[in-house]
Design a protein around this motif. Structure first.
Motif, short mmCIF file in Angstrom:
data_model
loop_
_atom_site.label_atom_id
_atom_site.label_comp_id
_atom_site.label_asym_id
_atom_site.label_seq_id
_atom_site.Cartn_x
_atom_site.Cartn_y
_atom_site.Cartn_z
N THR A 7 57.93 7.17 -23.51
CA THR A 7 57.22 6.58 -24.64
C THR A 7 55.95 7.35 -24.95
O THR A 7 55.66 7.68 -26.10
CB THR A 7 56.86 5.10 -24.34
N ALA A 8 55.17 7.65 -23.92
CA ALA A 8 53.96 8.43 -24.13
C ALA A 8 54.30 9.80 -24.69
O ALA A 8 53.62 10.32 -25.58
CB ALA A 8 53.19 8.56 -22.82
N ALA A 110 49.62 -1.30 -27.57
CA ALA A 110 51.08 -1.23 -27.41
C ALA A 110 51.77 -0.82 -28.71
O ALA A 110 52.74 -0.06 -28.69
CB ALA A 110 51.60 -2.58 -26.93
N ASP A 111 51.28 -1.31 -29.85
CA ASP A 111 51.92 -0.99 -31.13
C ASP A 111 51.90 0.51 -31.42
O ASP A 111 52.78 1.04 -32.10
CB ASP A 111 51.23 -1.73 -32.28
N PHE A 112 50.90 1.18 -30.92
CA PHE A 112 50.77 2.62 -31.14
C PHE A 112 51.96 3.37 -30.56
O PHE A 112 52.44 4.36 -31.11
CB PHE A 112 49.47 3.11 -30.50
N ASP A 120 63.07 -2.26 -21.70
CA ASP A 120 62.36 -1.26 -20.91
C ASP A 120 61.29 -0.55 -21.74
O ASP A 120 60.17 -0.32 -21.27
CB ASP A 120 63.35 -0.22 -20.36
N SER A 121 61.64 -0.19 -22.98
CA SER A 121 60.66 0.47 -23.85
C SER A 121 59.51 -0.46 -24.18
O SER A 121 58.34 -0.05 -24.22
CB SER A 121 61.34 0.94 -25.14
N GLN A 122 59.83 -1.72 -24.44
CA GLN A 122 58.78 -2.69 -24.76
C GLN A 122 57.87 -2.91 -23.56
O GLN A 122 56.65 -2.99 -23.71
CB GLN A 122 59.42 -4.00 -25.20
N LYS A 127 52.66 -1.74 -20.74
CA LYS A 127 51.93 -1.21 -19.60
C LYS A 127 50.95 -0.11 -20.00
O LYS A 127 49.90 0.06 -19.38
CB LYS A 127 52.91 -0.66 -18.56
N LEU A 128 51.29 0.64 -21.05
CA LEU A 128 50.40 1.70 -21.52
C LEU A 128 49.25 1.16 -22.37
O LEU A 128 48.22 1.82 -22.52
CB LEU A 128 51.19 2.72 -22.34
#
Length: 248
Positions: A7-8, A110-112, A120-122, A127-128
């Motif tokens: 995701t990052a 999180a929306d970013f 898992d992605s959510q 977490k980020l």
């Protein structure tokens, strides 16, 4: 944490691909009375003095907008020679940047990072959220993002006036009297007539944004975030194929 890593990486890869980066005074008599006198100098000399003043200042705050390839970036950055801190907004997404020396951190909600279609992605985005993601120096995103925090890089763009350079009107930026430098093909730079001839406002050619510069020489402290607030992805943030980050 594998999905968080992806995701990052998606956000960094997507954003890194984007290209970066008042009225007349109306005074009677001598408009340069009580000023630092730079308005009476040739345009190129004013530009050189403004550049020298900007380079020698310990710090500056830069705010405003830049339009590139039809995309608008809103900046609010405090800069010094060894790093910077602030916010960048584009396409409705806002992220914070912090660079201390060679260490670059990105922080966003999180929306970013995009919610994704799977749990898992959510969970990874959650977490980020609110964490500082440390961007590895070897990642393609590093150069793009570090440019937003680099005083030398950002100020170099201020002295890009298209065409022949000329001295324009006496104006004001806030309460400070300025002299305008203009390019015959577009763009203008307001230089302070009070004290050091700092650049105070830069208007890009073709309505491509306006930047205001304040707090010249007002130093500030840069410090790395607490380790508990940092997510370190090592050298692999952008190493594997990832989906395109979502934008509003």
């Amino acid at each position: 944490m594998y999905h968080g890593r992806r995701t990052a990486a998606a956000v960094l890869a997507g954003l890194a691909s984007a290209p970066l980066l008042s009225g007349c005074l109306g005074l009677g008599g001598d408009p340069d009375a009580g000023t630092n006198g730079v308005a009476k100098l040739p345009a190129r000399t004013i530009e050189q003095k403004a550049g020298a003043a900007a380079r020698s200042a310990k710090a500056v705050r830069l705010t405003g907008t830049v339009v590139s390839n039809g995309q608008t970036y809103r900046l609010d950055m405090r800069l010094r020679a060894d790093g910077g801190v602030g916010e960048v907004t584009t396409k409705g997404d806002t992220f914070q940047l912090l660079r201390v020396g060679d260490d670059l951190y990105l922080k966003a909600g999180a929306d970013f990072y995009g919610s994704g279609d799977d749990k898992d992605s959510q969970d990874a985005a959650a977490k980020l959220s609110g964490k500082y993601v440390k961007v590895p120096p070897g990642d393609p995103a590093y150069r793009q993002f570090s440019g937003f925090t680099d005083k030398k890089v950002l100020l170099a763009d201020l002295f890009v006036l298209d065409g022949t350079l000329d001295v324009g009107a006496h104006r004001k930026v806030g309460d400070t009297r300025t002299i305008e430098l203009t390019g015959s093909k577009g763009g203008s730079l307001d230089v302070s007539l009070k004290g050091d001839p700092y650049p105070l406002r830069y208007q890009r050619a073709g309505n491509a944004g306006t930047l205001t510069l304040v707090d010249w020489g007002e130093d500030f402290t840069l410090a790395a975030p607490p380790r508990s607030d940092v997510v370190d992805y090592g050298r692999t943030v952008g190493a594997s194929p990832v989906p395109t980050p979502s934008h509003k």
